[in-house]
Scaffold this motif. Structure first.
Motif, PDB file in Angstrom:
ATOM      1  N   THR A 295      -4.615  24.138   9.823  1.00 38.71           N
ATOM      2  CA  THR A 295      -3.534  24.221   8.843  1.00 38.71           C
ATOM      3  C   THR A 295      -3.880  25.252   7.785  1.00 38.71           C
ATOM      4  N   GLY A 296      -2.839  25.807   7.194  1.00 34.18           N
ATOM      5  CA  GLY A 296      -3.058  26.711   6.078  1.00 34.18           C
ATOM      6  C   GLY A 296      -3.178  25.988   4.764  1.00 34.18           C
ATOM      7  N   ASP A 297      -3.040  24.651   4.781  1.00 37.34           N
ATOM      8  CA  ASP A 297      -3.079  23.855   3.551  1.00 37.34           C
ATOM      9  C   ASP A 297      -3.898  22.582   3.795  1.00 37.34           C
ATOM     10  N   PRO A 298      -5.235  22.706   3.855  1.00 39.30           N
ATOM     11  CA  PRO A 298      -6.066  21.528   4.139  1.00 39.30           C
ATOM     12  C   PRO A 298      -5.919  20.410   3.107  1.00 39.30           C
ATOM     13  N   ALA A 299      -5.710  20.764   1.852  1.00 40.95           N
ATOM     14  CA  ALA A 299      -5.675  19.755   0.792  1.00 40.95           C
ATOM     15  C   ALA A 299      -4.495  18.801   0.943  1.00 40.95           C
ATOM     16  N   GLU A 300      -3.360  19.304   1.394  1.00 41.21           N
ATOM     17  CA  GLU A 300      -2.178  18.452   1.520  1.00 41.21           C
ATOM     18  C   GLU A 300      -1.804  18.220   2.982  1.00 41.21           C
ATOM     19  N   ILE A 301      -1.442  19.266   3.719  1.00 45.67           N
ATOM     20  CA  ILE A 301      -1.025  19.091   5.105  1.00 45.67           C
ATOM     21  C   ILE A 301      -2.180  18.547   5.940  1.00 45.67           C
ATOM     22  N   GLY A 302      -3.387  19.077   5.720  1.00 43.93           N
ATOM     23  CA  GLY A 302      -4.544  18.585   6.470  1.00 43.93           C
ATOM     24  C   GLY A 302      -4.795  17.117   6.208  1.00 43.93           C
ATOM     25  N   ARG A 303      -4.680  16.706   4.943  1.00 48.10           N
ATOM     26  CA  ARG A 303      -4.875  15.289   4.611  1.00 48.10           C
ATOM     27  C   ARG A 303      -3.770  14.425   5.194  1.00 48.10           C
ATOM     28  N   LEU A 304      -2.551  14.947   5.238  1.00 46.83           N
ATOM     29  CA  LEU A 304      -1.445  14.190   5.830  1.00 46.83           C
ATOM     30  C   LEU A 304      -1.713  13.912   7.304  1.00 46.83           C
ATOM     31  N   VAL A 305      -2.125  14.926   8.051  1.00 44.06           N
ATOM     32  CA  VAL A 305      -2.423  14.734   9.469  1.00 44.06           C
ATOM     33  C   VAL A 305      -3.578  13.758   9.639  1.00 44.06           C
ATOM     34  N   ARG A 306      -4.628  13.914   8.846  1.00 44.26           N
ATOM     35  CA  ARG A 306      -5.788  13.019   8.937  1.00 44.26           C
ATOM     36  C   ARG A 306      -5.384  11.569   8.658  1.00 44.26           C
ATOM     37  N   LEU A 307      -4.573  11.372   7.616  1.00 43.97           N
ATOM     38  CA  LEU A 307      -4.117  10.033   7.265  1.00 43.97           C
ATOM     39  C   LEU A 307      -3.390   9.379   8.428  1.00 43.97           C
ATOM     40  N   ARG A 308      -2.422  10.067   8.990  1.00 42.18           N
ATOM     41  CA  ARG A 308      -1.596   9.480  10.033  1.00 42.18           C
ATOM     42  C   ARG A 308      -2.378   9.249  11.325  1.00 42.18           C
ATOM     43  N   VAL A 309      -3.207  10.222  11.697  1.00 40.98           N
ATOM     44  CA  VAL A 309      -3.986  10.081  12.927  1.00 40.98           C
ATOM     45  C   VAL A 309      -4.999   8.957  12.798  1.00 40.98           C
ATOM     46  N   ASP A 310      -5.713   8.906  11.679  1.00 42.35           N
ATOM     47  CA  ASP A 310      -6.716   7.853  11.498  1.00 42.35           C
ATOM     48  C   ASP A 310      -6.072   6.473  11.457  1.00 42.35           C
ATOM     49  N   ASP A 311      -4.885   6.373  10.857  1.00 37.42           N
ATOM     50  CA  ASP A 311      -4.183   5.089  10.805  1.00 37.42           C
ATOM     51  C   ASP A 311      -3.802   4.635  12.212  1.00 37.42           C
ATOM     52  N   LEU A 312      -3.261   5.546  12.992  1.00 39.15           N
ATOM     53  CA  LEU A 312      -2.835   5.201  14.361  1.00 39.15           C
ATOM     54  C   LEU A 312      -4.028   4.857  15.241  1.00 39.15           C
ATOM     55  N   THR A 313      -5.087   5.670  15.191  1.00 39.19           N
ATOM     56  CA  THR A 313      -6.228   5.416  16.069  1.00 39.19           C
ATOM     57  C   THR A 313      -6.985   4.155  15.678  1.00 39.19           C
ATOM     58  N   ALA A 314      -6.976   3.801  14.392  1.00 41.00           N
ATOM     59  CA  ALA A 314      -7.599   2.536  13.983  1.00 41.00           C
ATOM     60  C   ALA A 314      -6.892   1.361  14.642  1.00 41.00           C
ATOM     61  N   CYS A 315      -5.574   1.431  14.755  1.00 35.06           N
ATOM     62  CA  CYS A 315      -4.816   0.383  15.454  1.00 35.06           C
ATOM     63  C   CYS A 315      -5.130   0.390  16.948  1.00 35.06           C
ATOM     64  N   LEU A 316      -5.190   1.570  17.545  1.00 36.57           N
ATOM     65  CA  LEU A 316      -5.486   1.653  18.978  1.00 36.57           C
ATOM     66  C   LEU A 316      -6.835   1.032  19.296  1.00 36.57           C
ATOM     67  N   ARG A 317      -7.837   1.305  18.469  1.00 44.07           N
ATOM     68  CA  ARG A 317      -9.179   0.796  18.754  1.00 44.07           C
ATOM     69  C   ARG A 317      -9.249  -0.720  18.643  1.00 44.07           C
ATOM     70  N   ARG A 318      -8.363  -1.318  17.868  1.00 45.91           N
ATOM     71  CA  ARG A 318      -8.358  -2.777  17.744  1.00 45.91           C
ATOM     72  C   ARG A 318      -7.622  -3.458  18.896  1.00 45.91           C
ATOM     73  N   VAL A 319      -6.802  -2.720  19.619  1.00 44.08           N
ATOM     74  CA  VAL A 319      -5.991  -3.312  20.691  1.00 44.08           C
ATOM     75  C   VAL A 319      -6.555  -3.003  22.071  1.00 44.08           C
ATOM     76  N   PHE A 320      -6.947  -1.749  22.291  1.00 48.86           N
ATOM     77  CA  PHE A 320      -7.341  -1.301  23.620  1.00 48.86           C
ATOM     78  C   PHE A 320      -8.854  -1.216  23.738  1.00 48.86           C
ATOM     79  N   ALA A 321      -9.375  -1.635  24.888  1.00 48.40           N
ATOM     80  CA  ALA A 321     -10.791  -1.458  25.174  1.00 48.40           C
ATOM     81  C   ALA A 321     -11.099   0.033  25.281  1.00 48.40           C
TER      82      ALA A 321
END
Length: 396
Positions: A295-321
């Motif tokens: 991204t050309g904007d790590p402080a905002e756009i980069g953090r937005l992507v990190r937030l959403r991806v980490d939130d989703l993958t945290a759920c996946l790891r709790r459900v799927f082996a």
């Protein structure tokens, strides 16, 4: 007492700012919160806050990302896995005291119900203030008010759906695409969160869970056949050296990974994340598929992507082996280290480029729309020209 190093002092300052901002956002909400009050609460200057977080939006997204990380750790401790996803040096496979991880649900329907239950834990509790509930919901209402941020959110949502779909596609029958099903489930869950914020108490979360369970039986006629792929130019053959960065982290497993394996590396800007599926579907059996987000904007756009991806993958790891986790590898390259190593200068949110790696060398390159597909197709025996018959196949 030993003096703190510069890095330790910066980390302490950052933690103090995050703690003060979290309390301020929880009490007053995003719109009303002022940086001056956060600085006063943290007993710092306004400049000290801005030296770590250049805008209020960047700080708010960092607060949400910190809450996601804390929630994932607490959930791991509660289910006996001690919150480890491998980022602490463990293998991320066994739980606390060597316990085996819980198995995946035994069906697509069961996994969707389990995923919905985990996801809905964020709903506000009775007695939460509106602003505090806003944080619990990871709400972005009123935060993303410009086109680049909204575009990045749309593209990140497409990536989230792909990650959930790849986990669902671990269930038989093989070769069934489940991206539209994942999109439908995420639409329902995000809609429930929106109602919980604007109309607290409306609806029953248990009904939402049952609805997600039943969505597995809907025939969505899901097929992979993007109309532009037959017109994508083939990747350019080359024989370039490949010296990847020493160590990067896979956001799906949380573990450090190397990028020297044979396969496809797609570098996608935050405005082009939907193209990740082109690399996945076009890859050959045995290929390692790695998506590198820039991204050309790590402080905002980069953090937005990190937030959403980490939130989703945290759920996946709790459900799927672990065996059912998406085999796609996902790297968030805020400093464009991977992109630079690949010789891609000036990357930004519109970037789409990909390479094929074989025997430690780059053997094909592609840029522009369809690059991920072109690099994936470059490994096929008939790679000389685009071929519409290959669009439905491939394993990551």
């Amino acid at each position: 007492m030993a003096r703190l190093t510069r890095a330790q002092q910066q980390e302490r300052t950052r933690a103090a700012v995050l703690a003060a901002a979290r309390r301020e956002f929880a009490e007053h909400g995003y719109a009303v919160t002022k940086i001056d009050r956060i600085a006063e609460r943290a007993e710092m200057t306004r400049g000290a806050v801005y030296s770590n977080f250049p805008t209020k939006r960047a700080l708010y997204l960092a607060v949400l990302a910190d809450l996601v990380e804390r929630s994932a750790g607490e959930a791991g401790q509660a289910d006996g896995s001690d919150g480890s996803d491998g980022s602490d040096g463990s293998d991320g496979i066994t739980g606390a005291a060597g316990q085996a991880p819980r198995p995946s649900p035994d069906s697509v329907a069961g996994s969707l119900g389990a995923f919905a239950r985990v996801w809905l834990e964020r709903l506000p509790l009775t007695g939460d203030s509106p602003a505090d509930g806003h944080l619990r919901l990871r709400s972005l209402s009123g935060v993303l008010d410009d086109e680049p941020a909204r575009t990045a959110l749309t593209q990140t949502a497409r990536l989230e759906a792909l990650l959930l779909a790849l986990a669902l596609e671990s269930y038989p029958p093989p070769g069934v695409r489940r991206v539209r099903l994942a999109e439908l489930v995420l639409t329902l869950l995000n809609g429930s969160a929106g109602l919980a914020e604007t109309a607290p108490g409306f609806g029953d979360p248990f009904d939402v869970v049952r609805a997600c369970d039943h969505l597995a039986g809907i025939d969505l006629a899901d097929a992979w056949d993007p109309p532009h792929l037959p017109y994508v130019s083939p990747a350019r053959p080359c024989d370039d050296p490949w010296t990847p960065p020493a160590e990067v982290s896979d956001r799906i497993t949380g573990r450090p990974i190397g990028l020297g394996d044979d396969g496809v590396i797609a570098v996608l800007g935050a405005g082009r994340l939907a193209a990740a599926e082109e690399a996945v579907r076009g890859a050959l059996p045995g290929d390692r598929v790695t998506v590198v987000v820039v991204t050309g904007d790590p402080a905002e756009i980069g953090r937005l992507v990190r937030l959403r991806v980490d939130d989703l993958t945290a759920c996946l790891r709790r459900v799927f082996a672990p065996g059912a986790w998406p085999t796609l590898r996902l790297v968030l390259d805020d400093r464009a280290l991977v992109a630079a190593a690949l010789g891609l200068p000036g990357v930004g949110d519109a970037t789409e480029a990909a390479v094929r790696v074989r025997d430690g060398r780059i053997v094909a390159r592609a840029e522009g729309r369809g690059a991920a597909h072109a690099a994936a197709a470059a490994g096929a025996p008939d790679a000389g020209a685009p071929d519409a018959t290959r669009h439905g196949g491939g394993e990551a």
